[in-house]
Design a protein around this motif. Structure first.
Motif, short mmCIF file in Angstrom:
data_model
loop_
_atom_site.label_atom_id
_atom_site.label_comp_id
_atom_site.label_asym_id
_atom_site.label_seq_id
_atom_site.Cartn_x
_atom_site.Cartn_y
_atom_site.Cartn_z
N ARG A 1 0.85 -1.19 0.00
CA ARG A 1 0.00 0.00 0.00
C ARG A 1 0.89 1.25 0.00
O ARG A 1 1.21 1.79 1.04
CB ARG A 1 -0.93 -0.04 1.20
N SER B 1 -5.04 3.20 -8.03
CA SER B 1 -6.43 3.08 -7.56
C SER B 1 -7.23 4.33 -7.87
O SER B 1 -8.41 4.26 -8.25
CB SER B 1 -6.45 2.78 -6.05
N THR C 1 -9.91 2.52 -1.89
CA THR C 1 -8.51 2.12 -1.67
C THR C 1 -7.60 3.34 -1.71
O THR C 1 -6.75 3.51 -0.84
CB THR C 1 -8.08 1.08 -2.73
N ILE D 1 -5.35 4.80 1.53
CA ILE D 1 -3.89 4.97 1.45
C ILE D 1 -3.51 6.43 1.72
O ILE D 1 -2.55 6.70 2.44
CB ILE D 1 -3.34 4.46 0.11
N ARG E 1 -1.75 3.81 -4.68
CA ARG E 1 -2.72 4.89 -4.49
C ARG E 1 -3.04 5.58 -5.82
O ARG E 1 -4.20 5.80 -6.16
CB ARG E 1 -2.20 5.90 -3.49
#
Length: 172
Positions: free
Chosen positions: A58, A66, A88, A92, A63
């Motif tokens: 992550r 996503s 998501t 993050i 990020r």
């Protein structure tokens, strides 16, 4: 948008087997492809990279992927899928302590949840947008204003006309 596609495609090609670089490049490329009318290419990239994203650490690359995934899916009318990807990105951003990024993603979630008819979830994210905006001393950047427009649109749906008007006046 069309002018940046070759450079973004090149960045993806140059990423080679480096999954972080692939996700980073794809996060920028996906929304550009959709807005340029190249949805099939965007769907191909999503099918190729989504499995790699599932097991990825992550980090900022995930990020950005996503976030781009969420924007692309929203533009394709896949609002529930957009919300999942954007959740998501938001989580993050919050883990990284990036309040501006979190506000951006929460604003995108307002639109996604509103589009799926999940007005309660949209309202939760709208409250988050406003709380983060306050914590950031109410910046007036273009991205901030876009999130506030999403909140104002939801407020109209919910009958919160005073706040909708206030936010609409700020974003003009």
């Amino acid at each position: 948008v069309h002018a940046c596609l070759p450079s973004l495609e090149q960045a993806l090609a140059e990423a080679g087997p480096d999954v972080s670089r692939q996700l980073f490049a794809c996060g920028l490329l996906l929304p550009a492809l959709v807005h340029a009318g190249r949805r099939e290419r965007a769907l191909q990239l999503l099918a190729t990279l989504a499995p790699a994203a599932e097991g990825h650490v992550r980090d900022t690359a995930l990020r950005l992927f996503s976030s781009g995934q969420g924007l692309a899916l929203f533009a394709m009318g896949r609002y529930a899928d957009s919300a999942a990807a954007t959740e998501t990105a938001l989580s993050i951003a919050l883990e990284q302590g990036d309040l501006s990024g979190a506000q951006l993603e929460a604003g995108n979630l307002v639109a996604a949840y509103r589009s799926t008819g999940q007005l309660d979830r949209a309202a939760e994210q709208a409250d988050r947008v406003i709380a983060l905006w306050d914590r950031l001393d109410r910046p007036r950047s273009t991205l901030t204003m876009a999130g506030l427009v999403n909140v104002a649109s939801l407020d109209v749906d919910l009958g919160r006309f005073a706040r909708a008007l206030e936010l609409g006046m700020l974003a003009r």
